[in-house]
Design a protein around this motif. Sequence first.
Motif, PDB file in Angstrom:
ATOM      1  N   VAL A 209       0.861  -1.175   0.000  1.00 57.79           N
ATOM      2  CA  VAL A 209       0.000   0.000   0.000  1.00 57.79           C
ATOM      3  C   VAL A 209       0.898   1.224   0.000  1.00 57.79           C
ATOM      4  CG1 VAL A 209      -1.733   1.282   1.298  1.00 57.79           C
ATOM      5  CG2 VAL A 209      -1.814  -1.217   1.227  1.00 57.79           C
ATOM      6  N   THR A 210       0.630   2.132  -0.899  1.00 63.08           N
ATOM      7  CA  THR A 210       1.424   3.346  -0.959  1.00 63.08           C
ATOM      8  C   THR A 210       0.549   4.539  -0.636  1.00 63.08           C
ATOM      9  OG1 THR A 210       2.797   4.743  -2.359  1.00 63.08           O
ATOM     10  CG2 THR A 210       1.082   3.508  -3.466  1.00 63.08           C
ATOM     11  N   THR A 211       1.115   5.487   0.016  1.00 66.38           N
ATOM     12  CA  THR A 211       0.372   6.701   0.325  1.00 66.38           C
ATOM     13  C   THR A 211       0.616   7.759  -0.742  1.00 66.38           C
ATOM     14  OG1 THR A 211       2.192   7.508   1.684  1.00 66.38           O
ATOM     15  CG2 THR A 211       0.432   6.304   2.804  1.00 66.38           C
ATOM     16  N   GLU A 212       1.516   7.491  -1.676  1.00 63.04           N
ATOM     17  CA  GLU A 212       1.839   8.425  -2.746  1.00 63.04           C
ATOM     18  C   GLU A 212       0.835   8.264  -3.879  1.00 63.04           C
ATOM     19  OE1 GLU A 212       3.785  11.542  -4.295  1.00 63.04           O
ATOM     20  OE2 GLU A 212       4.355  10.597  -2.431  1.00 63.04           O
ATOM     21  N   PRO A 213       0.044   9.296  -4.159  1.00 61.93           N
ATOM     22  CA  PRO A 213      -0.915   9.198  -5.265  1.00 61.93           C
ATOM     23  C   PRO A 213      -0.210   9.120  -6.616  1.00 61.93           C
ATOM     24  CG  PRO A 213      -1.362  11.105  -3.873  1.00 61.93           C
ATOM     25  CD  PRO A 213      -0.064  10.533  -3.437  1.00 61.93           C
ATOM     26  N   TYR A 214      -0.876   8.518  -7.560  1.00 60.07           N
ATOM     27  CA  TYR A 214      -0.340   8.348  -8.895  1.00 60.07           C
ATOM     28  C   TYR A 214      -0.536   9.628  -9.704  1.00 60.07           C
ATOM     29  CZ  TYR A 214       0.066   6.719 -13.669  1.00 60.07           C
ATOM     30  OH  TYR A 214       0.436   6.591 -14.978  1.00 60.07           O
ATOM     31  N   PHE A 215       0.478  10.008 -10.451  1.00 59.65           N
ATOM     32  CA  PHE A 215       0.360  11.129 -11.377  1.00 59.65           C
ATOM     33  C   PHE A 215       1.361  10.929 -12.499  1.00 59.65           C
ATOM     34  CE2 PHE A 215       3.602  12.409  -8.386  1.00 59.65           C
ATOM     35  CZ  PHE A 215       4.586  12.999  -9.175  1.00 59.65           C
ATOM     36  N   ILE A 216       1.113  11.596 -13.617  1.00 54.13           N
ATOM     37  CA  ILE A 216       2.039  11.574 -14.749  1.00 54.13           C
ATOM     38  C   ILE A 216       2.769  12.906 -14.747  1.00 54.13           C
ATOM     39  CG2 ILE A 216       2.241  11.528 -17.262  1.00 54.13           C
ATOM     40  CD1 ILE A 216      -0.364   9.837 -17.277  1.00 54.13           C
ATOM     41  N   LEU A 217       4.074  12.853 -14.725  1.00 56.85           N
ATOM     42  CA  LEU A 217       4.874  14.068 -14.729  1.00 56.85           C
ATOM     43  C   LEU A 217       4.512  14.902 -15.956  1.00 56.85           C
ATOM     44  CD1 LEU A 217       7.126  15.431 -13.066  1.00 56.85           C
ATOM     45  CD2 LEU A 217       8.767  14.357 -14.600  1.00 56.85           C
ATOM     46  N   GLY A 218       4.180  16.170 -15.737  1.00 55.11           N
ATOM     47  CA  GLY A 218       3.833  17.079 -16.818  1.00 55.11           C
ATOM     48  C   GLY A 218       2.359  17.112 -17.173  1.00 55.11           C
ATOM     49  N   ASP A 219       1.583  16.143 -16.693  1.00 58.78           N
ATOM     50  CA  ASP A 219       0.152  16.079 -17.013  1.00 58.78           C
ATOM     51  C   ASP A 219      -0.647  16.771 -15.918  1.00 58.78           C
ATOM     52  OD1 ASP A 219      -2.335  15.467 -18.048  1.00 58.78           O
ATOM     53  OD2 ASP A 219      -2.269  13.362 -17.444  1.00 58.78           O
ATOM     54  N   ILE A 220      -0.729  18.082 -15.975  1.00 57.08           N
ATOM     55  CA  ILE A 220      -1.340  18.869 -14.912  1.00 57.08           C
ATOM     56  C   ILE A 220      -2.852  18.651 -14.831  1.00 57.08           C
ATOM     57  CG2 ILE A 220      -1.487  21.174 -13.898  1.00 57.08           C
ATOM     58  CD1 ILE A 220       1.426  19.978 -14.633  1.00 57.08           C
TER      59      ILE A 220
ATOM     60  N   ALA B 128       3.120  17.075 -10.366  1.00 56.38           N
ATOM     61  CA  ALA B 128       3.116  16.833 -11.809  1.00 56.38           C
ATOM     62  C   ALA B 128       3.742  18.002 -12.560  1.00 56.38           C
ATOM     63  CB  ALA B 128       1.690  16.589 -12.297  1.00 56.38           C
ATOM     64  N   ALA B 129       3.578  19.209 -12.049  1.00 61.09           N
ATOM     65  CA  ALA B 129       4.087  20.413 -12.711  1.00 61.09           C
ATOM     66  C   ALA B 129       5.581  20.613 -12.528  1.00 61.09           C
ATOM     67  CB  ALA B 129       3.350  21.643 -12.192  1.00 61.09           C
ATOM     68  N   ASP B 130       6.143  20.083 -11.466  1.00 66.76           N
ATOM     69  CA  ASP B 130       7.563  20.313 -11.160  1.00 66.76           C
ATOM     70  C   ASP B 130       8.449  19.358 -11.959  1.00 66.76           C
ATOM     71  OD1 ASP B 130       9.894  21.251 -10.010  1.00 66.76           O
ATOM     72  OD2 ASP B 130       9.634  20.103  -8.165  1.00 66.76           O
ATOM     73  N   VAL B 131       8.468  19.544 -13.273  1.00 74.45           N
ATOM     74  CA  VAL B 131       9.188  18.619 -14.135  1.00 74.45           C
ATOM     75  C   VAL B 131      10.705  18.750 -14.026  1.00 74.45           C
ATOM     76  CG1 VAL B 131       7.284  18.343 -15.752  1.00 74.45           C
ATOM     77  CG2 VAL B 131       8.985  20.113 -16.173  1.00 74.45           C
ATOM     78  N   ASN B 132      11.198  19.900 -13.568  1.00 75.75           N
ATOM     79  CA  ASN B 132      12.649  20.054 -13.413  1.00 75.75           C
ATOM     80  C   ASN B 132      13.110  19.778 -11.983  1.00 75.75           C
ATOM     81  OD1 ASN B 132      11.835  22.362 -12.088  1.00 75.75           O
ATOM     82  ND2 ASN B 132      12.894  23.778 -13.444  1.00 75.75           N
ATOM     83  N   LYS B 133      12.185  19.374 -11.137  1.00 80.59           N
ATOM     84  CA  LYS B 133      12.471  18.921  -9.763  1.00 80.59           C
ATOM     85  C   LYS B 133      13.173  19.972  -8.901  1.00 80.59           C
ATOM     86  CE  LYS B 133      10.961  14.789 -10.687  1.00 80.59           C
ATOM     87  NZ  LYS B 133       9.671  14.398 -10.308  1.00 80.59           N
ATOM     88  N   ASP B 134      12.746  21.248  -9.024  1.00 80.10           N
ATOM     89  CA  ASP B 134      13.324  22.294  -8.170  1.00 80.10           C
ATOM     90  C   ASP B 134      12.346  22.774  -7.101  1.00 80.10           C
ATOM     91  OD1 ASP B 134      11.545  23.790  -9.660  1.00 80.10           O
ATOM     92  OD2 ASP B 134      13.031  25.232 -10.379  1.00 80.10           O
ATOM     93  N   ASN B 135      11.240  22.052  -6.923  1.00 86.43           N
ATOM     94  CA  ASN B 135      10.206  22.365  -5.934  1.00 86.43           C
ATOM     95  C   ASN B 135       9.496  23.694  -6.187  1.00 86.43           C
ATOM     96  OD1 ASN B 135      10.496  19.949  -4.420  1.00 86.43           O
ATOM     97  ND2 ASN B 135      12.338  20.797  -3.489  1.00 86.43           N
TER      98      ASN B 135
ATOM     99  N   ALA C 231       6.998  25.070 -17.484  1.00 78.81           N
ATOM    100  CA  ALA C 231       6.131  25.207 -18.662  1.00 78.81           C
ATOM    101  C   ALA C 231       6.938  25.017 -19.938  1.00 78.81           C
ATOM    102  CB  ALA C 231       5.441  26.563 -18.659  1.00 78.81           C
ATOM    103  N   SER C 232       8.126  25.587 -19.969  1.00 73.85           N
ATOM    104  CA  SER C 232       8.995  25.456 -21.146  1.00 73.85           C
ATOM    105  C   SER C 232       9.379  23.998 -21.380  1.00 73.85           C
ATOM    106  CB  SER C 232      10.238  26.319 -20.950  1.00 73.85           C
ATOM    107  OG  SER C 232      11.101  26.192 -22.041  1.00 73.85           O
ATOM    108  N   LYS C 233       9.710  23.293 -20.314  1.00 71.33           N
ATOM    109  CA  LYS C 233      10.081  21.881 -20.443  1.00 71.33           C
ATOM    110  C   LYS C 233       8.882  21.034 -20.891  1.00 71.33           C
ATOM    111  CE  LYS C 233      14.122  21.361 -17.576  1.00 71.33           C
ATOM    112  NZ  LYS C 233      14.935  20.671 -18.563  1.00 71.33           N
TER     113      LYS C 233
END
Length: 102
Positions: free
Chosen positions: A22-33, A69-76, A83-85
């Motif tokens: 069981v994971t507490t981390e919800p599923y998301f697709i990176l970049g798919d806001i 999902a929005a933090d595609v460059n992983k800088d928090n 958006a550019s990425k």
Amino acid sequence: TTANSTTTTSTTTSTTTTTPPVTTEPYFILGDINADGSVDSSDASLVLAEYAKIQTGGAGAFTDIQCKAADVNKDNLTDSSDASKILAYYAMISTGKEPTWD
């Protein structure tokens, strides 16, 4: 006199069922806001709108999942760099190239 012998072999198969952790981390697709299953210009627009709200002193409206999902460059941060990425990723998909976040 010949003795007949019969050998009987019995096989037992055991099945083990495992339950995924069981994971507490919800599923998301990176970049798919907008969580529509694809990364495209709509997602980049949402990131830019969110960034504009924050930069003008407004409160961000993204959920925690949307922020991840929005933090595609992983800088928090959710900003124009993300958006550019996202747009670059979408361009790769649109032109048939293998998309990467680099």
